[in-house]
Design an enzyme around this catalytic site. Structure first.
Site, mmCIF file in Angstrom:
data_model
loop_
_atom_site.group_PDB
_atom_site.id
_atom_site.type_symbol
_atom_site.label_atom_id
_atom_site.label_comp_id
_atom_site.label_asym_id
_atom_site.label_seq_id
_atom_site.Cartn_x
_atom_site.Cartn_y
_atom_site.Cartn_z
ATOM 1 N N SER A 76 32.618 5.057 84.048
ATOM 2 C CA SER A 76 33.252 4.071 83.661
ATOM 3 C C SER A 76 34.848 3.885 84.302
ATOM 4 O O SER A 76 35.110 4.872 84.653
ATOM 5 C CB SER A 76 33.026 3.751 82.391
ATOM 6 O OG SER A 76 33.813 4.680 81.607
ATOM 7 N N ASP A 121 29.875 2.033 86.102
ATOM 8 C CA ASP A 121 29.221 1.425 84.756
ATOM 9 C C ASP A 121 30.329 -0.145 85.031
ATOM 10 O O ASP A 121 31.068 -0.413 86.133
ATOM 11 C CB ASP A 121 29.450 2.034 83.509
ATOM 12 C CG ASP A 121 28.739 1.520 82.404
ATOM 13 O OD1 ASP A 121 27.851 0.648 82.954
ATOM 14 O OD2 ASP A 121 29.006 1.994 81.444
ATOM 15 N N HIS A 122 29.992 -0.465 83.805
ATOM 16 C CA HIS A 122 30.458 -2.003 83.645
ATOM 17 C C HIS A 122 31.720 -2.268 84.433
ATOM 18 O O HIS A 122 32.896 -1.579 84.075
ATOM 19 C CB HIS A 122 30.722 -2.357 82.067
ATOM 20 C CG HIS A 122 29.623 -2.339 81.392
ATOM 21 N ND1 HIS A 122 28.782 -3.580 81.135
ATOM 22 C CD2 HIS A 122 28.888 -1.479 80.635
ATOM 23 C CE1 HIS A 122 27.769 -3.384 80.198
ATOM 24 N NE2 HIS A 122 27.705 -1.861 80.293
ATOM 25 N N GLU A 186 25.173 -8.011 85.603
ATOM 26 C CA GLU A 186 24.740 -8.510 84.382
ATOM 27 C C GLU A 186 25.105 -10.123 83.996
ATOM 28 O O GLU A 186 25.809 -10.502 84.375
ATOM 29 C CB GLU A 186 25.647 -7.934 83.099
ATOM 30 C CG GLU A 186 25.273 -7.957 81.619
ATOM 31 C CD GLU A 186 25.726 -7.083 80.587
ATOM 32 O OE1 GLU A 186 25.745 -7.467 79.514
ATOM 33 O OE2 GLU A 186 26.331 -6.237 81.150
ATOM 34 N N GLU A 194 32.680 -1.622 74.116
ATOM 35 C CA GLU A 194 32.661 -0.347 74.973
ATOM 36 C C GLU A 194 33.370 -0.419 75.828
ATOM 37 O O GLU A 194 33.968 -1.362 76.914
ATOM 38 C CB GLU A 194 31.124 -0.173 75.514
ATOM 39 C CG GLU A 194 31.130 1.145 76.456
ATOM 40 C CD GLU A 194 29.601 1.288 76.992
ATOM 41 O OE1 GLU A 194 29.000 2.433 76.575
ATOM 42 O OE2 GLU A 194 29.206 0.509 77.437
ATOM 43 N N HIS A 238 26.495 -2.813 72.252
ATOM 44 C CA HIS A 238 27.195 -1.484 72.348
ATOM 45 C C HIS A 238 27.518 -0.961 70.766
ATOM 46 O O HIS A 238 27.964 -1.824 70.066
ATOM 47 C CB HIS A 238 28.304 -1.459 73.211
ATOM 48 C CG HIS A 238 27.780 -1.714 74.742
ATOM 49 N ND1 HIS A 238 28.485 -2.771 75.352
ATOM 50 C CD2 HIS A 238 27.135 -1.233 75.541
ATOM 51 C CE1 HIS A 238 28.050 -2.806 76.502
ATOM 52 N NE2 HIS A 238 27.059 -1.887 76.748
ATOM 53 N N GLY A 239 27.522 0.438 70.844
ATOM 54 C CA GLY A 239 28.018 0.806 69.374
ATOM 55 C C GLY A 239 27.133 1.835 68.635
ATOM 56 O O GLY A 239 26.022 2.129 69.146
ATOM 57 N N HIS A 277 21.104 -2.420 78.485
ATOM 58 C CA HIS A 277 22.235 -1.749 77.986
ATOM 59 C C HIS A 277 22.377 -2.133 76.561
ATOM 60 O O HIS A 277 21.399 -2.757 75.835
ATOM 61 C CB HIS A 277 23.530 -2.870 78.438
ATOM 62 C CG HIS A 277 23.688 -2.750 80.041
ATOM 63 N ND1 HIS A 277 24.507 -3.343 80.437
ATOM 64 C CD2 HIS A 277 22.998 -1.829 80.935
ATOM 65 C CE1 HIS A 277 24.638 -3.124 82.003
ATOM 66 N NE2 HIS A 277 23.739 -2.061 82.140
ATOM 67 N N GLY A 279 21.752 0.213 73.991
ATOM 68 C CA GLY A 279 20.529 0.507 73.262
ATOM 69 C C GLY A 279 20.751 1.194 71.842
ATOM 70 O O GLY A 279 19.658 1.371 71.141
ATOM 71 N N SER A 280 21.920 1.132 71.460
ATOM 72 C CA SER A 280 22.074 1.404 70.033
ATOM 73 C C SER A 280 21.256 0.313 68.887
ATOM 74 O O SER A 280 21.137 -0.596 69.158
ATOM 75 C CB SER A 280 23.560 1.294 69.572
ATOM 76 O OG SER A 280 24.412 2.026 70.370
ATOM 77 N N ASN A 299 21.184 2.553 79.599
ATOM 78 C CA ASN A 299 22.499 3.087 79.343
ATOM 79 C C ASN A 299 22.474 4.016 78.174
ATOM 80 O O ASN A 299 22.112 3.573 77.368
ATOM 81 C CB ASN A 299 23.453 2.317 79.753
ATOM 82 C CG ASN A 299 23.809 1.685 80.974
ATOM 83 O OD1 ASN A 299 23.156 2.101 81.876
ATOM 84 N ND2 ASN A 299 24.889 0.796 80.990
ATOM 85 N N ASP A 301 25.137 6.424 76.079
ATOM 86 C CA ASP A 301 26.795 6.654 75.879
ATOM 87 C C ASP A 301 26.954 7.164 74.290
ATOM 88 O O ASP A 301 27.552 8.456 74.291
ATOM 89 C CB ASP A 301 27.627 5.841 76.399
ATOM 90 C CG ASP A 301 29.012 6.286 76.649
ATOM 91 O OD1 ASP A 301 29.409 7.356 76.484
ATOM 92 O OD2 ASP A 301 29.993 5.184 76.652
ATOM 93 N N THR A 302 27.210 6.186 73.674
ATOM 94 C CA THR A 302 27.633 6.629 72.196
ATOM 95 C C THR A 302 26.734 7.699 71.721
ATOM 96 O O THR A 302 27.579 8.481 70.732
ATOM 97 C CB THR A 302 27.213 5.423 71.220
ATOM 98 O OG1 THR A 302 27.944 4.266 71.969
ATOM 99 C CG2 THR A 302 27.710 5.552 69.836
#
Length: 411
Positions: A76, A121-122, A186, A194, A238-239, A277, A279-280, A299, A301-302
């Site tokens: 990122s 990434d983004h 996207e 994020e 995200h998160g 994106h 996936g939380s 993706n 990350d968290t």
């Protein structure tokens, strides 16, 4: 390789998969297309892990080798800054750090024996100078080695009007296509926050991309090339969220496929490469539905950030008495503690914990077991595995495209 291997899908169905015929280490160009097509055809997705250090990169690679899985490592903007060093304030720091990460992965990946897609990434509009810096590195690397440094890049211009988003993607894709760099874009917004991009207060309706929006991207990019994927929003956030606390509607993704299939009269049921994106908060069933609809990349990350820290946290909790000073512990006031505070000890615990969590994603996405590692025999991989080529393939590619255009225009 004609050996058949098991793919354990999240629905507990065992599917037999013939491994994709791609090399190990960082792959680019047609091999990326081949691998992602293999994922779509065989009903699995490849997890993409955000990395910020050589340690986290190695954790991901080790997990992929253990789980017999291809993998995506992504940098990122903030990760690139961290990799080069937080004290570096140069305007190109994020690009330099991302390039440094890419060079590290390229150097060590062959030893793990699995295919690796190297991705960024983004990239929001305000971060385009970072994107430009990485493309500059791709072009320099291509001119010297005949392939780009990175396998793929992502443009996230979802905060911009659709027309501007797509138009900018088109211009960058034209620059990337001669090098056969995959483009991820996207359309529709992923909620939450994020890496400095905050969409926590966005209009909820914008969290769901329409079939018409997805097709407009396909219509604009497909004349340039087929190496692109679309991150279409379906309520993703995200998160950190508990499953069920996010209103995901992955069934919408199948509608996107059906709409485009009809528009282009495709024989393939899933003509679009889709990406997930945020996936939380996703349940296993929602992830499985998304993969079934043609999602080839998700993706992560968290959760891996927590896992990395959790490995360290547990080590400190279990060995607290040995971590209060350089000497002095329950064994005696003069007993040394170096074997506990040596970074190689507690960082390794972090790596092991993160690797376990990476394996969970590989299992949920069905990539586990799809690529038995082809680890090289000890001493057979060059220590410096970079061999320049004699001519400039980028110049050849650009000149070839220019001649085709001129011919088409009758010049």
């Amino acid at each position: 390789n004609s050996v058949i291997h098991c793919c354990f899908l999240p629905t507990n169905i065992i599917k037999m998969v013939t491994p994709c015929d791609v090399p190990v280490g960082v792959i680019t160009g047609d091999d990326v297309t081949k691998l992602l097509q293999h994922a779509k055809d065989n009903g699995y997705a490849i997890p993409a892990f955000n990395c910020t250090t050589s340690s986290t990169c190695n954790s991901v690679l080790e997990a992929a080798a253990k789980c017999n899985s291809p993998v995506i490592i992504q940098a990122s903007n903030g990760g690139g800054q961290f990799f080069v060093g937080k004290s570096i304030k140069d305007k190109d720091a994020c690009a330099v750090g991302s390039v440094a990460m890419a060079m590290h992965v390229r150097t060590v990946a062959p030893f793990y024996g699995v295919p690796v897609i190297l991705h960024s990434d983004h990239c929001a509009k305000k971060l385009l100078p970072w994107f430009d810096g990485m493309l500059e590195a791709d072009e320099a690397y291509y001119a010297q080695y005949g392939e780009p440094l990175f396998s793929s890049h992502m443009l996230d211009l979802s905060e911009e009007p659709d027309e501007e988003n797509i138009a900018i993607c088109v211009e960058y894709f034209k620059r990337m296509a001669p090098m056969k760099i995959w483009l991820e874009m996207e359309i529709g917004i992923t909620g939450g926050e994020e890496d400095g991009v905050n969409n926590e207060d966005v209009d909820p309706e914008k969290l769901y991309t329409s079939p018409e929006q997805v097709y407009s991207v396909y219509e604009a990019l497909s004349p340039i090339g087929n190496m692109f994927s679309i991150a279409a929003a379906f309520g993703n956030v995200h998160g950190v969220y508990k499953p069920g606390n996010v209103s995901l509607q992955p069934a919408r993704l199948q509608t996107h496929q059906e709409f485009t299939k009809e528009k282009i009269s495709a024989s393939e049921d899933k003509p679009i490469f889709l990406v997930m994106h945020g996936g939380s908060g996703s349940t296993d069933e929602e992830i499985a539905t998304a993969v079934k609809a043609g999602v080839v990349k998700m993706n992560v990350d968290t959760d891996t950030q927590w896992a990395y820290w959790d490995g360290t946290r547990k080590f400190v909790a279990e060995n607290s008495d040995y971590l209060q000073g350089q000497i002095g512990n329950p064994k005696g006031p003069d007993a040394p503690n170096k074997k506990y505070y040596d970074p190689r000890v507690w960082i390794r615990k972090a790596e092991e914990s993160m690797g376990e969590r990476c394996g969970v994603s590989m299992d949920k996405l069905g990539s586990k077991g799809t690529f038995p590692p082809k680890k090289p025999e000890s001493g057979t991989t060059p220590i410096y595995n970079f061999k320049p080529i004699a001519h400039n393939p980028l110049k050849d590619a650009v000149e070839g495209v220019s001649k085709m255009v001129a011919s088409a225009m009758g010049k």
